[in-house]
Design a protein around this motif. Structure first.
Motif, short mmCIF file in Angstrom:
data_model
loop_
_atom_site.label_atom_id
_atom_site.label_comp_id
_atom_site.label_asym_id
_atom_site.label_seq_id
_atom_site.Cartn_x
_atom_site.Cartn_y
_atom_site.Cartn_z
N THR A 32 -8.24 -0.71 -18.70
CA THR A 32 -9.34 0.04 -18.10
C THR A 32 -8.85 0.83 -16.88
OG1 THR A 32 -10.93 -1.62 -18.85
CG2 THR A 32 -11.63 -0.17 -17.06
N LEU A 33 -8.00 0.23 -16.07
CA LEU A 33 -7.48 0.91 -14.88
C LEU A 33 -6.59 2.10 -15.25
CD1 LEU A 33 -6.64 -2.11 -12.56
CD2 LEU A 33 -8.43 -0.39 -12.21
N ALA A 34 -6.03 2.09 -16.46
CA ALA A 34 -5.19 3.21 -16.88
C ALA A 34 -5.98 4.51 -16.98
CB ALA A 34 -4.53 2.88 -18.23
N ARG A 35 -7.31 4.42 -17.05
CA ARG A 35 -8.14 5.61 -17.13
C ARG A 35 -8.47 6.17 -15.75
NH1 ARG A 35 -12.08 2.55 -20.52
NH2 ARG A 35 -13.65 3.28 -19.04
N VAL A 36 -8.08 5.48 -14.69
CA VAL A 36 -8.44 5.88 -13.33
C VAL A 36 -7.30 6.71 -12.73
CG1 VAL A 36 -9.00 5.00 -11.02
CG2 VAL A 36 -9.87 3.83 -13.06
N GLU A 37 -7.66 7.75 -12.01
CA GLU A 37 -6.68 8.58 -11.33
C GLU A 37 -6.25 7.92 -10.02
OE1 GLU A 37 -4.02 10.78 -10.59
OE2 GLU A 37 -5.18 11.75 -12.19
N PHE A 38 -4.93 7.75 -9.82
CA PHE A 38 -4.41 7.11 -8.63
C PHE A 38 -3.64 8.06 -7.72
CE2 PHE A 38 -5.05 3.37 -11.33
CZ PHE A 38 -5.61 2.48 -10.43
N ARG A 39 -3.58 9.33 -8.08
CA ARG A 39 -2.84 10.30 -7.26
C ARG A 39 -3.77 11.01 -6.30
NH1 ARG A 39 -0.15 13.55 -12.09
NH2 ARG A 39 -2.31 13.24 -12.78
N GLY A 40 -3.33 11.14 -5.05
CA GLY A 40 -4.08 11.88 -4.06
C GLY A 40 -5.35 11.21 -3.60
N ASN A 41 -5.42 9.88 -3.72
CA ASN A 41 -6.62 9.17 -3.27
C ASN A 41 -6.22 7.76 -2.83
OD1 ASN A 41 -6.42 7.50 -5.67
ND2 ASN A 41 -7.39 9.17 -6.80
N ASP A 42 -7.24 6.95 -2.52
CA ASP A 42 -6.99 5.60 -2.02
C ASP A 42 -7.33 4.52 -3.05
OD1 ASP A 42 -6.27 6.21 0.82
OD2 ASP A 42 -8.28 7.10 0.80
N ASN A 43 -7.36 4.88 -4.32
CA ASN A 43 -7.75 3.91 -5.34
C ASN A 43 -6.77 2.76 -5.46
OD1 ASN A 43 -10.03 5.37 -5.94
ND2 ASN A 43 -9.08 6.52 -7.61
N LEU A 44 -5.49 3.02 -5.19
CA LEU A 44 -4.51 1.94 -5.25
C LEU A 44 -4.82 0.88 -4.19
CD1 LEU A 44 -1.96 1.19 -6.83
CD2 LEU A 44 -0.60 2.19 -5.01
N THR A 45 -5.29 1.31 -3.04
CA THR A 45 -5.68 0.37 -1.98
C THR A 45 -6.87 -0.48 -2.42
OG1 THR A 45 -4.90 1.88 -0.27
CG2 THR A 45 -6.45 0.17 0.42
N VAL A 46 -7.83 0.13 -3.10
CA VAL A 46 -9.00 -0.61 -3.60
C VAL A 46 -8.56 -1.73 -4.53
CG1 VAL A 46 -11.12 -0.44 -4.95
CG2 VAL A 46 -10.50 1.40 -3.37
N VAL A 47 -7.68 -1.40 -5.48
CA VAL A 47 -7.21 -2.40 -6.43
C VAL A 47 -6.38 -3.48 -5.72
CG1 VAL A 47 -5.83 -2.80 -8.50
CG2 VAL A 47 -7.23 -0.73 -8.32
N ALA A 48 -5.45 -3.05 -4.86
CA ALA A 48 -4.54 -3.99 -4.21
C ALA A 48 -5.29 -5.01 -3.37
CB ALA A 48 -3.54 -3.22 -3.35
N VAL A 49 -6.19 -4.55 -2.52
CA VAL A 49 -6.90 -5.47 -1.63
C VAL A 49 -7.86 -6.35 -2.42
CG1 VAL A 49 -8.47 -5.61 0.34
CG2 VAL A 49 -6.67 -3.88 0.31
N SER A 50 -8.53 -5.80 -3.41
CA SER A 50 -9.48 -6.59 -4.20
C SER A 50 -8.77 -7.70 -4.96
CB SER A 50 -10.23 -5.68 -5.18
OG SER A 50 -10.91 -4.66 -4.51
N VAL A 51 -7.63 -7.39 -5.58
CA VAL A 51 -6.88 -8.42 -6.30
C VAL A 51 -6.37 -9.48 -5.33
CG1 VAL A 51 -4.79 -8.85 -7.65
CG2 VAL A 51 -6.23 -6.89 -8.21
N ALA A 52 -5.90 -9.05 -4.16
CA ALA A 52 -5.40 -10.01 -3.17
C ALA A 52 -6.50 -10.96 -2.72
CB ALA A 52 -4.82 -9.26 -1.97
N VAL A 53 -7.68 -10.41 -2.39
CA VAL A 53 -8.80 -11.26 -1.95
C VAL A 53 -9.28 -12.16 -3.08
CG1 VAL A 53 -11.19 -11.22 -1.12
CG2 VAL A 53 -9.52 -9.63 -0.18
N GLY A 54 -9.31 -11.63 -4.31
CA GLY A 54 -9.76 -12.43 -5.44
C GLY A 54 -8.84 -13.58 -5.78
N LEU A 55 -7.54 -13.37 -5.61
CA LEU A 55 -6.58 -14.42 -5.99
C LEU A 55 -6.25 -15.36 -4.84
CD1 LEU A 55 -4.06 -12.52 -8.28
CD2 LEU A 55 -6.07 -13.85 -8.90
#
Length: 462
Positions: free
Chosen positions: A367-390
């Motif tokens: 599902t994340l492969a459909r999301v654009e990660f260039r020129g935005n902060d989406n990588l931060t959203v995923v990184a912090v969310s996974v860190a807090v979840g785990l």
């Protein structure tokens, strides 16, 4: 000639022999988790063995009824997707506290009934929140669901938490053998057999485990042939304010978890979950929770274990899971059959669980492969969310010094990660873009700087 509308795979009804095989596979995937909650709560309350057995059979019976309501649907109750229902682990700590210090089982059941009614009332509100679950959030949540379940499979593979031989090489070897069988069947067997690879792996693993002494069927001889749960077996429910407030927090957590699970199954089956269907699914959760309080069991939620099985087998029919619900009803009415399933050793389940739960995580990545990660902060959203979840998954006592309501929310990696992903998506993608930000060129929400593929409807993103 009149054209006929093709049947969606979710509504397809396989032949009876396939229904039973696929349904049994779903039961085996969730059985250990389903009986764990009554065992933990009953053990903490020091209930005698007869009462523990009663809790388990009552739980299996209501699991089956709840699954049938969710899959088949009755009026506005049920999402009508392949969703298995089971007792939520988010309620374990509050229920143990209520049972030991706040009034015993009657106080638990009173708070469970109120929580179920609250879920039914709040279901339409949660349905309208679906717009806050774009692919960026749903992919992150599905990834967290899979990763947070992997330690469960690891504990099974090692022999089960509390086992005297936990971590013994023999346990891990048996789990690895089952894992290899599942993978081998899925790769080399005909199509039908590959779709029941988990069932075949468990059956072969059990056939190997019995002569090697990994399990015995002594409990099967002692189990009754027939057992019927009666309402309020442990007494009339008691309604204590502190217990009710604690369980209402649990209700919000389970609604968040169920929302993530329903969206995940919608992604896997190709039938998008809409606000109305999400509300119907949550309403079924609430009704099942009320049933749990009446029939001597606990709050219910969608089981993430079986989400992975849907993705792995690619069997999307809701009638398969409805058949699994029917099998659970039989297990709840026939304790001897339940004892046979309970005799499956934990390492056998662990080998199969590694494949299923890994499939959930891989689906999140897809599902994340459909999301654009260039020129935005989406990588931060995923990184912090996974860190807090785990974080609570890797360090279970990390929030031990916090208030009970906070631990209830944050000790669930799924709810913690989901709330974090929603909040960060709102922060980065629903606020005016910074000067010179690439987000203003991506065509998202007006003035919001939202990137393409983040706020698009899921069917357009595909």
């Amino acid at each position: 000639m009149a054209s006929t509308t093709p049947t969606h795979p979710v509504d397809d009804v396989p032949p009876t022999r396939h229904l039973l095989a696929f349904g049994l596979q779903h039961v085996l995937a969730m059985y250990a988790g389903a009986v764990a909650v009554p065992l933990i709560v009953g053990g903490a309350l020091r209930l005698p063995p007869a009462d523990l057995a009663y809790l388990i059979t009552a739980d299996l019976l209501v699991c089956g009824i709840a699954t049938l309501i969710q899959c088949v649907g009755v009026w506005r109750f049920g999402v009508r997707l392949p969703i298995m229902q089971g007792c939520t682990f988010a309620a374990v700590s509050p229920m143990v506290l209520i049972g030991t210090e706040g009034g015993g089982l009657p106080a638990i059941y009173g708070s469970v009934i109120v929580a179920g009614l609250a879920i039914m009332l709040l279901a339409p509100v949660f349905g309208r929140l679906l717009r806050f679950f774009p692919p960026l959030v749903t992919g992150t949540v599905i990834l967290i669901i899979g990763l947070s379940l992997l330690p469960v499979a690891g504990n099974w593979a090692a022999g089960g938490v509390g086992a005297a031989d936990f971590g013994a090489p023999g346990n891990l070897a048996l789990a690895a053998f089952v894992l290899l069988v599942v993978v081998g069947v899925q790769r080399f067997a005909p199509v039908f057999l590959s779709r029941i690879a988990v069932l075949i792996g468990i059956a072969v693993g059990l056939a190997v485990a019995v002569p090697l002494g990994f399990t015995d069927f002594g409990a099967v001889r002692d189990a009754d042939w027939l057992g019927v749960s009666t309402p309020f077996h442990f007494g009339a429910p008691a309604f204590h304010l502190s217990a009710i407030l604690s369980m209402l927090v649990v209700a919000l957590v389970t609604m968040t978890e169920t929302t993530g699970d329903l969206i995940a199954v919608g992604e896997l089956t190709g039938r998008e979950v809409e606000p109305r269907s999400l509300a119907d699914g949550l309403r079924a959760d609430g009704f099942s929770t009320v049933l749990g309080g009446v029939f001597n069991t606990f709050p219910y939620t969608a089981y993430a274990q079986n989400v992975g099985l849907v993705g792995m087998t690619r069997v999307r029919s809701r009638w398969v899971v409805a058949a699994a619900g029917g099998i659970l009803v039989l297990l709840g009415l026939l304790p001897k059959l339940g004892a046979v399933v309970a005799a499956i050793p934990a390492p056998v389940l662990g080998g199969a669980g590694l494949v299923m739960f890994g499939t959930v995580a891989a689906s999140g990545l897809r599902t994340l492969a459909r999301v654009e990660f260039r020129g935005n902060d989406n990588l931060t959203v995923v990184a912090v969310s996974v860190a807090v979840g785990l974080l609570p998954v890797g360090v279970p006592t990390v929030y031990a010094e916090f208030p009970e309501w906070f631990r209830t929310v944050m000790n669930s990696g799924i709810s913690a990660g989901c709330l974090t992903a929603i909040a960060l998506n709102l922060l980065f993608n629903h606020r005016p873009a910074r000067a010179g930000s690439a987000g203003t060129e991506a065509g998202g929400l007006p003035g919001g700087g939202v990137d393409e593929g983040v706020e698009e409807p899921r069917e357009k993103a595909v």
